[in-house]
Design an enzyme around this catalytic site. Structure first.
Site, PDB file in Angstrom:
ATOM      1  N   HIS B 153       0.853  -1.168   0.000  1.00  0.00           N
ATOM      2  CA  HIS B 153       0.000   0.000   0.000  1.00  0.00           C
ATOM      3  C   HIS B 153       0.892   1.222   0.000  1.00  0.00           C
ATOM      4  O   HIS B 153       1.638   1.458   0.940  1.00  0.00           O
ATOM      5  CB  HIS B 153      -0.873  -0.042   1.262  1.00  0.00           C
ATOM      6  CG  HIS B 153      -1.789   1.117   1.381  1.00  0.00           C
ATOM      7  ND1 HIS B 153      -2.787   1.348   0.470  1.00  0.00           N
ATOM      8  CD2 HIS B 153      -1.872   2.107   2.287  1.00  0.00           C
ATOM      9  CE1 HIS B 153      -3.439   2.441   0.825  1.00  0.00           C
ATOM     10  NE2 HIS B 153      -2.908   2.914   1.923  1.00  0.00           N
ATOM     11  N   GLY B 168       3.177   4.801   4.264  1.00  0.00           N
ATOM     12  CA  GLY B 168       2.694   5.480   5.460  1.00  0.00           C
ATOM     13  C   GLY B 168       1.243   5.139   5.687  1.00  0.00           C
ATOM     14  O   GLY B 168       0.602   4.525   4.837  1.00  0.00           O
ATOM     15  N   GLY B 171      -4.271   8.168   4.838  1.00  0.00           N
ATOM     16  CA  GLY B 171      -4.615   9.545   5.145  1.00  0.00           C
ATOM     17  C   GLY B 171      -3.426  10.422   5.503  1.00  0.00           C
ATOM     18  O   GLY B 171      -3.586  11.581   5.840  1.00  0.00           O
ATOM     19  N   GLY B 173      -1.145  11.306   3.393  1.00  0.00           N
ATOM     20  CA  GLY B 173      -0.922  12.221   2.270  1.00  0.00           C
ATOM     21  C   GLY B 173      -0.033  11.680   1.165  1.00  0.00           C
ATOM     22  O   GLY B 173       0.580  12.438   0.425  1.00  0.00           O
ATOM     23  N   LYS B 174      -0.007  10.357   1.013  1.00  0.00           N
ATOM     24  CA  LYS B 174       0.836   9.748  -0.032  1.00  0.00           C
ATOM     25  C   LYS B 174       0.349  10.159  -1.424  1.00  0.00           C
ATOM     26  O   LYS B 174       1.136  10.584  -2.269  1.00  0.00           O
ATOM     27  CB  LYS B 174       0.796   8.213   0.078  1.00  0.00           C
ATOM     28  CG  LYS B 174       1.288   7.685   1.397  1.00  0.00           C
ATOM     29  CD  LYS B 174       1.188   6.174   1.456  1.00  0.00           C
ATOM     30  CE  LYS B 174      -0.233   5.663   1.463  1.00  0.00           C
ATOM     31  NZ  LYS B 174      -0.967   5.942   2.703  1.00  0.00           N
ATOM     32  N   SER B 175      -0.948  10.019  -1.654  1.00  0.00           N
ATOM     33  CA  SER B 175      -1.497  10.334  -2.972  1.00  0.00           C
ATOM     34  C   SER B 175      -1.298  11.804  -3.309  1.00  0.00           C
ATOM     35  O   SER B 175      -1.029  12.152  -4.458  1.00  0.00           O
ATOM     36  CB  SER B 175      -2.983  10.006  -3.025  1.00  0.00           C
ATOM     37  OG  SER B 175      -3.178   8.639  -2.781  1.00  0.00           O
ATOM     38  N   ASP B 192      -1.769   3.630  -4.488  1.00  0.00           N
ATOM     39  CA  ASP B 192      -2.567   2.777  -3.591  1.00  0.00           C
ATOM     40  C   ASP B 192      -2.179   1.306  -3.610  1.00  0.00           C
ATOM     41  O   ASP B 192      -1.801   0.761  -2.598  1.00  0.00           O
ATOM     42  CB  ASP B 192      -4.071   2.881  -3.868  1.00  0.00           C
ATOM     43  CG  ASP B 192      -4.748   3.764  -2.846  1.00  0.00           C
ATOM     44  OD1 ASP B 192      -4.157   3.950  -1.772  1.00  0.00           O
ATOM     45  OD2 ASP B 192      -5.845   4.266  -3.102  1.00  0.00           O
ATOM     46  N   GLU B 217      -7.172   7.924  -5.990  1.00  0.00           N
ATOM     47  CA  GLU B 217      -8.190   8.587  -5.187  1.00  0.00           C
ATOM     48  C   GLU B 217      -7.563   9.740  -4.429  1.00  0.00           C
ATOM     49  O   GLU B 217      -6.527   9.585  -3.811  1.00  0.00           O
ATOM     50  CB  GLU B 217      -8.789   7.596  -4.179  1.00  0.00           C
ATOM     51  CG  GLU B 217      -9.928   8.200  -3.390  1.00  0.00           C
ATOM     52  CD  GLU B 217      -9.988   7.727  -1.945  1.00  0.00           C
ATOM     53  OE1 GLU B 217      -9.197   6.861  -1.544  1.00  0.00           O
ATOM     54  OE2 GLU B 217     -10.829   8.245  -1.206  1.00  0.00           O
ATOM     55  N   ARG B 258      20.210  13.212  10.630  1.00  0.00           N
ATOM     56  CA  ARG B 258      20.666  14.593  10.506  1.00  0.00           C
ATOM     57  C   ARG B 258      21.802  14.725   9.502  1.00  0.00           C
ATOM     58  O   ARG B 258      21.820  15.630   8.685  1.00  0.00           O
ATOM     59  CB  ARG B 258      21.098  15.130  11.873  1.00  0.00           C
ATOM     60  CG  ARG B 258      20.012  15.079  12.931  1.00  0.00           C
ATOM     61  CD  ARG B 258      18.805  15.902  12.507  1.00  0.00           C
ATOM     62  NE  ARG B 258      19.128  17.312  12.402  1.00  0.00           N
ATOM     63  CZ  ARG B 258      18.912  18.203  13.357  1.00  0.00           C
ATOM     64  NH1 ARG B 258      18.359  17.837  14.485  1.00  0.00           N
ATOM     65  NH2 ARG B 258      19.237  19.446  13.187  1.00  0.00           N
TER      66      ARG B 258
END
Lengths: 88, 337
Positions: B153, B168, B171, B173-175, B192, B217, B258
């Protein structure tokens, strides 16, 4: 983690409307939700994922939940499958 | 090392000879020499086998479940035999449950082979390719068919030619990141549902599924088709996986990289893939950072590692024990612009 097998019983299968409803229901819970069909596992909280299954009447799917509210989530989604997506 | 959750690794158990012939006939110029028999036989192994020893009579350890290739050696040997002997050795071979036989290099099949093929329902194909070439081509095809696959996914984008997989929670924010990258001229491979296929040693190829292709989506909009919206330049069908980016909500308790001196990687199907954990905080442009990660990956790949260069410079300075902090250059002393 809990798993249970469900069967698609409505005539038109797991099409867009029920797919959207499943995703909506699943998103209310914190648990991770996967649907497994023929060894392919998809994220049940993604509409595109659920539509990928293209599950026809008679297909068997495994619902897998993992998280704090897995019992409640399984109960609600399983019941939606058993009601034939309210299309019977 | 971090282990990728590969709970859904799958591999095809078998392919039917019919599927093989249908997909291979044009690619390898296969012609059906026998009647159309035994097309329901199953190929369960990607390796091919040359049955020289089995023809000569040694059938212990005969790998009969593989596709059998009759090259010049086998055909020459059979030619040297009398018709009766030929029928005898071939019968011994055809008594095994062979999936199918391929005769290479434009060799003509002996009538004994065709008779036995039709009788035992083992299909025989012919190809004009030389044996080594055919074994290479068919082996590659079967390798691909039997390659371990998994579905993950995430969103998979080609950024400056680097295959980046964004992962991740739902929701996070990958898409949206993928869409932003497409808008900036990068190419979407899949959103997706990403299928990763293990190709040879050390290579994972990512692609979408045949049904979804480049649909995605976007929360709040619904389903969009990236190909019709942004055109052919915005998509590609497959790409080698090179970097995994894990998006997560900023967590005060977590430590983030870092300097970049230690390479972090993740094990995907037994292959090490560079891995970057990106915390999401307000005001942080994940798209630009993704481009930077891609460019940095390319730089490192071409032999320039900024963290190492700076480290070397620091050690040099410490060695020289120089006290003052110099300006970067001092040619422009009288240039007040």
């Amino acid at each position: 983690m809990i798993e249970e097998e469900v069967k698609i019983i409505n005539d038109s299968g797991l099409h867009t409307r029920p797919a959207a409803t499943i995703v909506k229901l699943a998103s209310r819970y914190k648990s991770d939700f996967f649907i497994i069909k023929d060894g392919l596992s998809i994220n049940g909280k993604s509409i595109i994922g659920v539509m990928t299954l293209a599950a026809a009447k008679g297909s068997k799917l495994i619902l897998r939940f993992d998280g704090v509210d897995e019992q409640e989530a399984l109960k609600e989604i399983k019941s939606y499958f058993e009601r034939g997506f309210d299309e019977l | 090392m971090k282990q990728f959750k590969n709970q859904n690794l799958a591999r095809k158990e078998n392919i039917s000879v019919e599927f093989f012939y249908h997909n291979a006939k044009e690619r390898f110029n296969l012609k059906l020499l026998s009647d159309q028999v035994g097309f329901d036989r199953l190929i369960i192994e990607q390796n091919l086998h040359r049955p020289g020893l089995a023809l000569a009579g040694f059938v212990e350890l005969f790998s009969f479940s593989r596709v059998q290739v009759f090259g010049n050696t086998e055909m020459k040997y059979l030619q040297k035999l009398s018709s009766k002997q030929r029928a005898e050795v071939l019968t011994r071979l055809f008594d095994f449950e062979i999936p199918c036989i391929i005769i290479t290099d434009k060799n003509k099949p002996f009538p004994e082979i065709l008779n036995l093929a039709n009788e035992k329902k083992i299909p025989v194909f012919g190809s004009h390719y030389p044996t080594t070439k055919l074994i290479y081509l068919v082996g590659d095809f079967l390798d691909d068919q039997f390659a371990p696959r998994m579905s993950v996914h995430g969103s998979f984008v080609d950024v400056y030619g680097v295959g980046m997989l964004f992962m991740g929670k739902s929701g996070v924010g990958k898409s949206e990141v993928a869409l932003d990258l497409v808008e900036r001229g990068h190419r979407l491979v899949a959103d997706d549902v990403v299928i990763l296929t293990k190709k040879g040693e050390g290579i994972l190829l990512g692609s979408g599924t045949d049904m979804i292709k480049h649909f995605m989506e976007v929360r709040g909009i619904g389903i969009i088709d990236v190909r019709s919206m942004f055109g052919i330049r915005a998509i590609r069908f497959q790409k080698r996986l090179e970097v995994v980016i894990e998006l997560e909500i900023w967590d005060d308790g977590q430590e983030y990289t870092r300097t970049g001196l230690e390479d972090s990687s993740v094990d995907v199907c037994g292959i090490d893939i560079p891995h970057v954990k990106l915390p999401i905080i307000p005001g942080k442009n994940i798209t630009v950072i993704s481009e930077v990660i891609a460019l940095n990956y390319l730089l490192k790949h071409y032999g320039y590692d900024p963290a190492k260069v700076l480290q070397k410079r620091l050690l040099n300075k410490i060695d020289r024990n120089s006290q003052n902090m110099d300006r970067v250059i001092d040619y422009f002393e009288h240039d007040f612009e």
